[in-house]
Design an enzyme around this catalytic site. Structure first.
Site, PDB file in Angstrom:
ATOM      1  N   LYS A   1     -68.017 107.465 -68.499  1.00 16.45           N
ATOM      2  CA  LYS A   1     -66.606 107.838 -68.329  1.00 16.45           C
ATOM      3  C   LYS A   1     -66.406 108.722 -67.111  1.00 16.45           C
ATOM      4  O   LYS A   1     -65.413 108.589 -66.396  1.00 16.45           O
ATOM      5  CB  LYS A   1     -66.083 108.533 -69.585  1.00 16.45           C
ATOM      6  CG  LYS A   1     -65.941 107.574 -70.744  1.00 16.45           C
ATOM      7  CD  LYS A   1     -65.254 108.187 -71.939  1.00 16.45           C
ATOM      8  CE  LYS A   1     -65.247 107.176 -73.078  1.00 16.45           C
ATOM      9  NZ  LYS A   1     -64.137 107.301 -73.976  1.00 16.45           N
TER      10      LYS A   1
ATOM     11  N   LYS B   1     -68.532  95.757 -71.982  1.00 15.11           N
ATOM     12  CA  LYS B   1     -67.750  96.069 -73.179  1.00 15.11           C
ATOM     13  C   LYS B   1     -66.257  95.898 -72.897  1.00 15.11           C
ATOM     14  O   LYS B   1     -65.779  96.309 -71.838  1.00 15.11           O
ATOM     15  CB  LYS B   1     -68.041  97.531 -73.545  1.00 15.11           C
ATOM     16  CG  LYS B   1     -67.350  98.036 -74.779  1.00 15.11           C
ATOM     17  CD  LYS B   1     -67.600  99.521 -74.984  1.00 15.11           C
ATOM     18  CE  LYS B   1     -66.582 100.367 -74.255  1.00 15.11           C
ATOM     19  NZ  LYS B   1     -66.426 101.725 -74.780  1.00 15.11           N
TER      20      LYS B   1
ATOM     21  N   LYS C   1     -60.381  99.691 -72.471  1.00 14.52           N
ATOM     22  CA  LYS C   1     -59.041  99.868 -71.901  1.00 14.52           C
ATOM     23  C   LYS C   1     -59.124 100.279 -70.436  1.00 14.52           C
ATOM     24  O   LYS C   1     -58.182 100.092 -69.683  1.00 14.52           O
ATOM     25  CB  LYS C   1     -58.246 100.903 -72.703  1.00 14.52           C
ATOM     26  CG  LYS C   1     -58.803 102.302 -72.620  1.00 14.52           C
ATOM     27  CD  LYS C   1     -57.875 103.294 -73.262  1.00 14.52           C
ATOM     28  CE  LYS C   1     -58.395 104.701 -73.111  1.00 14.52           C
ATOM     29  NZ  LYS C   1     -59.643 104.991 -73.813  1.00 14.52           N
TER      30      LYS C   1
HETATM   31  N1  AQP Z   1     -65.505  96.659 -76.967  1.00 14.99           N
HETATM   32  C1  AQP Z   1     -65.670  97.246 -78.147  1.00 14.99           C
HETATM   33  N2  AQP Z   1     -66.369  96.621 -79.127  1.00 14.99           N
HETATM   34  C2  AQP Z   1     -66.523  97.196 -80.334  1.00 14.99           C
HETATM   35  N3  AQP Z   1     -66.019  98.400 -80.656  1.00 14.99           N
HETATM   36  C3  AQP Z   1     -65.315  99.058 -79.717  1.00 14.99           C
HETATM   37  N4  AQP Z   1     -64.689 100.254 -79.715  1.00 14.99           N
HETATM   38  C4  AQP Z   1     -64.135 100.461 -78.507  1.00 14.99           C
HETATM   39  N5  AQP Z   1     -64.389  99.413 -77.688  1.00 14.99           N
HETATM   40  C5  AQP Z   1     -65.119  98.527 -78.419  1.00 14.99           C
HETATM   41  C6  AQP Z   1     -64.634 101.148 -80.876  1.00 14.99           C
HETATM   42  O1  AQP Z   1     -63.279 101.471 -81.116  1.00 14.99           O
HETATM   43  C7  AQP Z   1     -63.229 102.743 -81.755  1.00 14.99           C
HETATM   44  C8  AQP Z   1     -62.181 103.604 -81.104  1.00 14.99           C
HETATM   45  O2  AQP Z   1     -62.659 103.944 -79.821  1.00 14.99           O
HETATM   46  P1  AQP Z   1     -61.913 104.901 -78.846  1.00 14.99           P
HETATM   47  O3  AQP Z   1     -61.080 105.857 -79.583  1.00 14.99           O
HETATM   48  O4  AQP Z   1     -62.902 105.404 -77.857  1.00 14.99           O
HETATM   49  O5  AQP Z   1     -60.931 103.888 -78.198  1.00 14.99           O
HETATM   50  P2  AQP Z   1     -60.710 103.566 -76.728  1.00 14.99           P
HETATM   51  O6  AQP Z   1     -60.640 104.831 -75.981  1.00 14.99           O
HETATM   52  O7  AQP Z   1     -59.548 102.628 -76.687  1.00 14.99           O
HETATM   53  O8  AQP Z   1     -62.045 102.768 -76.400  1.00 14.99           O
HETATM   54  P3  AQP Z   1     -62.425 102.218 -74.997  1.00 14.99           P
HETATM   55  O9  AQP Z   1     -61.553 101.091 -74.587  1.00 14.99           O
HETATM   56  O10 AQP Z   1     -63.888 101.977 -75.076  1.00 14.99           O
HETATM   57  O11 AQP Z   1     -62.124 103.431 -74.045  1.00 14.99           O
HETATM   58  P4  AQP Z   1     -62.741 103.737 -72.663  1.00 14.99           P
HETATM   59  O12 AQP Z   1     -62.288 102.652 -71.757  1.00 14.99           O
HETATM   60  O13 AQP Z   1     -62.123 105.055 -72.339  1.00 14.99           O
HETATM   61  O14 AQP Z   1     -64.220 103.774 -72.825  1.00 14.99           O
HETATM   62  C9  AQP Z   1     -64.632 103.342 -81.646  1.00 14.99           C
HETATM   63  O15 AQP Z   1     -65.289 103.242 -82.878  1.00 14.99           O
HETATM   64  C10 AQP Z   1     -65.309 102.483 -80.609  1.00 14.99           C
HETATM   65  O16 AQP Z   1     -66.698 102.387 -80.827  1.00 14.99           O
END
Ligand code: AQP
Length: 337
Positions: A116, A199, A202
């Site tokens: 991040k 992965k 967002k």
């Molecule tokens: N691609 C994924 N596959 C499976 N699980 C996922 N999670 C996130 N991406 C995947 C799971 O979603 C839950 C919430 O995660 P979060 O609050 O970190 O949500 P987010 O910020 O929207 O997740 P992102 O997209 O992964 O954010 P960035 O881009 O900031 O890194 C968690 O249980 C996570 O494991």
């Protein structure tokens, strides 16, 4: 509420308007199932959200929107405790204690922070982003959770939670339950539709491979139909050699309940276009009612806020008890009221 059930705790950030398919399949779907068998605590983690800059009005709106989506996905406030993290001040309080127990080197090894902070430039990353896994440790330990349903990307943080709980218990006396990660093999990591080795996230460089559940269904269908696959033509689950097709099969299988083997058979002799077209229909069928249920909760903010208020009250009762025990173990002088 039955308290002899094992306990689960998990959270989701209100950082993007819409949940994406990775959030749903990796985590939220399991939350819905686990509320039937576990004493379940789920929260919108707004304290985590501010580890990167947030517009205040947007954060407030996104917090309600996250809660609305969780309810639309099937969380039932009579079967689980749904709350907003900042409504329970014990999270920040125990977070500090856990910060003081964590080695700097240990925190530096968290790959989520590395990923991040690299995305936004390491110099600009906040100390909050650096220590967020430790706040997450406190989130989990406050509820004495046995299991934590999350995506694969969170596994290292659950390991850290176990390490710190064990350290605290050894140094200061048995206080915390050691939790386990609850990660499903099939959906622990949902991949970007345009880059099926990354992965779904967002903060991906392009939105084309990201399925946002609140997008127009037409947009979703289009993204599924233009998913990257490979130059072969056989619909077969093989993560190593066919990551794009395998990702589509995992998503398809989870949403419909058909096994991967059944799907392979169904698309035998057919081209990828057939698989993508059908999956696009499956997705549209899934997101259309999800969008309208979410809107219905948003249209009634009073009910939404009252669900969250009740949830916070239930959560605080548990969190306050654990914090009091932890403070006592640490040696803080009790406050006289
Ligand atoms: N691609 C994924 N596959 C499976 N699980 C996922 N999670 C996130 N991406 C995947 C799971 O979603 C839950 C919430 O995660 P979060 O609050 O970190 O949500 P987010 O910020 O929207 O997740 P992102 O997209 O992964 O954010 P960035 O881009 O900031 O890194 C968690 O249980 C996570 O494991």
């Amino acid at each position: 509420m039955a308290s002899d059930r094992p306990r689960v705790l998990s959270g989701i950030q209100p950082t993007a308007g819409s949940f994406h398919l990775g959030n749903y399949l990796g985590a939220v779907r399991q939350w819905v199932a686990l509320q039937e068998t576990h004493d379940a605590f789920y929260m919108v983690v707004d304290l985590h959200a501010i580890t990167v800059p947030q517009d205040p009005a947007q954060l407030r709106a996104n917090t309600r929107l996250a809660a609305a989506q969780l309810l639309a996905a099937g969380l039932d406030p009579d079967r689980c405790t749904l709350f907003v993290q900042s409504h329970v001040p014990e999270h920040a309080q125990l977070g500090w204690v856990m910060n003081c127990l964590t080695g700097f080197g240990e925190a530096s090894r968290m790959t989520q922070f590395k990923d991040k902070s690299a995305k936004q430039g390491a110099e600009r990353a906040t100390v909050g982003l650096f220590t967020y896994p430790i706040l997450q440790v406190a989130d989990i330990l406050l509820y004495q959770a046995n299991q934590v349903p999350v995506g694969e990307d969170q596994r290292q943080h659950i390991e850290l939670t176990r390490d710190l709980a064990e350290r605290f218990n050894t140094r200061l006396g048995q206080t915390f339950t050691l939790p386990e990660a609850y990660i499903l093999k099939e959906t622990g990591k949902i991949y970007d539709l345009q880059d099926p080795t990354a992965k779904m996230s967002k903060s991906a460089s392009s939105p084309k491979g990201l399925i946002n559940l609140l997008d127009e269904p037409r947009t979703t269908a289009k993204k599924v139909k233009s998913a990257v696959t490979d130059t072969d033509t056989v619909v077969r689950y093989d993560v190593e050699n066919k990551p794009g097709v395998s990702n589509l099969l995992s998503i398809y299988s989870t949403l419909t309940g058909e096994t991967i083997a059944e799907l392979e058979k169904k698309y035998e002799g057919k081209l990828y276009g057939a698989l993508k077209g059908d999956l696009a229909d499956v997705m549209v069928e899934f997101v259309t009612p999800f969008r309208s249920r979410t809107q219905a909760y948003l249209d009634d903010p009073e009910t939404l806020d009252s669900i969250l208020a009740k949830g916070a009250e239930k959560a605080r009762a548990v969190a306050a008890e654990t914090l009091a025990l932890a403070y006592d173990r640490v040696g803080f002088l009790p406050a006289k009221h």
